[in-house]
Design a protein around this motif. Structure first.
Motif, PDB file in Angstrom:
ATOM      1  N   GLN A  99      -4.461 -13.564   5.414  1.00  0.00           N
ATOM      2  CA  GLN A  99      -3.849 -13.634   4.086  1.00  0.00           C
ATOM      3  C   GLN A  99      -3.202 -12.309   3.654  1.00  0.00           C
ATOM      4  O   GLN A  99      -2.548 -12.267   2.608  1.00  0.00           O
ATOM      5  N   ILE A 100      -3.339 -11.245   4.438  1.00  0.00           N
ATOM      6  CA  ILE A 100      -2.724  -9.961   4.086  1.00  0.00           C
ATOM      7  C   ILE A 100      -1.199 -10.127   4.146  1.00  0.00           C
ATOM      8  O   ILE A 100      -0.649 -10.562   5.159  1.00  0.00           O
ATOM      9  N   SER A 101      -0.526  -9.776   3.066  1.00  0.00           N
ATOM     10  CA  SER A 101       0.926  -9.950   2.983  1.00  0.00           C
ATOM     11  C   SER A 101       1.656  -8.896   3.803  1.00  0.00           C
ATOM     12  O   SER A 101       1.109  -7.836   4.133  1.00  0.00           O
ATOM     13  N   ASP A 102       2.914  -9.198   4.113  1.00  0.00           N
ATOM     14  CA  ASP A 102       3.761  -8.220   4.800  1.00  0.00           C
ATOM     15  C   ASP A 102       3.871  -6.938   3.985  1.00  0.00           C
ATOM     16  O   ASP A 102       3.877  -5.838   4.549  1.00  0.00           O
ATOM     17  N   GLU A 103       3.961  -7.064   2.680  1.00  0.00           N
ATOM     18  CA  GLU A 103       4.070  -5.877   1.823  1.00  0.00           C
ATOM     19  C   GLU A 103       2.835  -4.999   1.954  1.00  0.00           C
ATOM     20  O   GLU A 103       2.937  -3.777   2.040  1.00  0.00           O
ATOM     21  N   LEU A 121      -8.768  -2.570  11.892  1.00  0.00           N
ATOM     22  CA  LEU A 121      -9.916  -3.403  11.509  1.00  0.00           C
ATOM     23  C   LEU A 121     -10.646  -2.838  10.302  1.00  0.00           C
ATOM     24  O   LEU A 121     -11.038  -3.597   9.401  1.00  0.00           O
ATOM     25  N   GLU A 122     -10.805  -1.523  10.265  1.00  0.00           N
ATOM     26  CA  GLU A 122     -11.511  -0.889   9.151  1.00  0.00           C
ATOM     27  C   GLU A 122     -10.828  -1.172   7.813  1.00  0.00           C
ATOM     28  O   GLU A 122     -11.476  -1.275   6.780  1.00  0.00           O
ATOM     29  N   LEU A 123      -9.504  -1.298   7.843  1.00  0.00           N
ATOM     30  CA  LEU A 123      -8.733  -1.570   6.631  1.00  0.00           C
ATOM     31  C   LEU A 123      -8.653  -3.066   6.315  1.00  0.00           C
ATOM     32  O   LEU A 123      -8.046  -3.460   5.322  1.00  0.00           O
ATOM     33  N   GLY A 124      -9.235  -3.901   7.186  1.00  0.00           N
ATOM     34  CA  GLY A 124      -9.220  -5.344   6.960  1.00  0.00           C
ATOM     35  C   GLY A 124      -7.863  -5.979   7.184  1.00  0.00           C
ATOM     36  O   GLY A 124      -7.582  -7.065   6.664  1.00  0.00           O
ATOM     37  N   LEU A 125      -7.021  -5.342   7.991  1.00  0.00           N
ATOM     38  CA  LEU A 125      -5.664  -5.845   8.196  1.00  0.00           C
ATOM     39  C   LEU A 125      -5.609  -7.052   9.124  1.00  0.00           C
ATOM     40  O   LEU A 125      -4.557  -7.675   9.266  1.00  0.00           O
ATOM     41  N   ASP A 126      -6.729  -7.399   9.728  1.00  0.00           N
ATOM     42  CA  ASP A 126      -6.782  -8.563  10.601  1.00  0.00           C
ATOM     43  C   ASP A 126      -6.873  -9.875   9.819  1.00  0.00           C
ATOM     44  O   ASP A 126      -6.762 -10.953  10.395  1.00  0.00           O
TER      45      ASP A 126
END
Length: 143
Positions: A74-78, A66-71
């Motif tokens: 739109q975050i790509s697989d890469e 969550l801290e990295l905003g990975l939720d």
């Protein structure tokens, strides 16, 4: 026997999976992935061979997810892979590779689907849940 487990010794699921592998009489190659993270190509291969998406292979609990905003959808697989390699704790565990395939073993009993050798005796998880009976057969949970 050529079996590899990407293991975190601090994780009960990972410890149970390793114990189930050893219950076949086999000593796998144990890769403590927090100390020896896989190369990007290996991680991509593990995820693909396990039939998972990159997002399904990322660990959220107890990580900087969550801290990295990975939720964010739109975050790509890469970008997810970059984060997993920069912070290996984000790699879900344990991945197990055998001649029969690759599994993310959550729950740990999923390893039974890819172990080429039978269980040699009874096995219970660390929490006491019976998994293998005295005949080396999988215990079917009562629902």
């Amino acid at each position: 026997m050529d079996i590899t487990i990407y293991h975190n010794p601090a994780c009960g699921t990972s410890r149970n999976t390793l114990a189930l592998i050893r219950n076949t009489g086999t000593e796998p190659q144990v890769i403590e992935y927090l100390q020896q993270p896989p190369m990007r190509e290996t991680l991509v291969d593990l995820i693909a061979r396990a039939g998972l998406s990159v997002r399904e292979a990322i660990r959220q609990k107890g990580t900087p997810y969550l801290e990295l905003g990975l939720d964010q959808a739109q975050i790509s697989d890469e970008a997810l892979l970059d984060a997993m390699l920069a912070h290996p704790i984000l790699i879900n565990r344990p991945f197990v590779v055998t001649p029969l395939g690759v599994r993310l073993c959550r729950p740990s009993e999923l390893v039974l689907d890819v172990l080429p050798l039978p269980q040699l005796g009874t096995f219970a998880k660390e929490d006491g849940e019976a998994v293998i009976d005295a005949q080396g057969k999988r215990v079917v949970p009562h629902v």
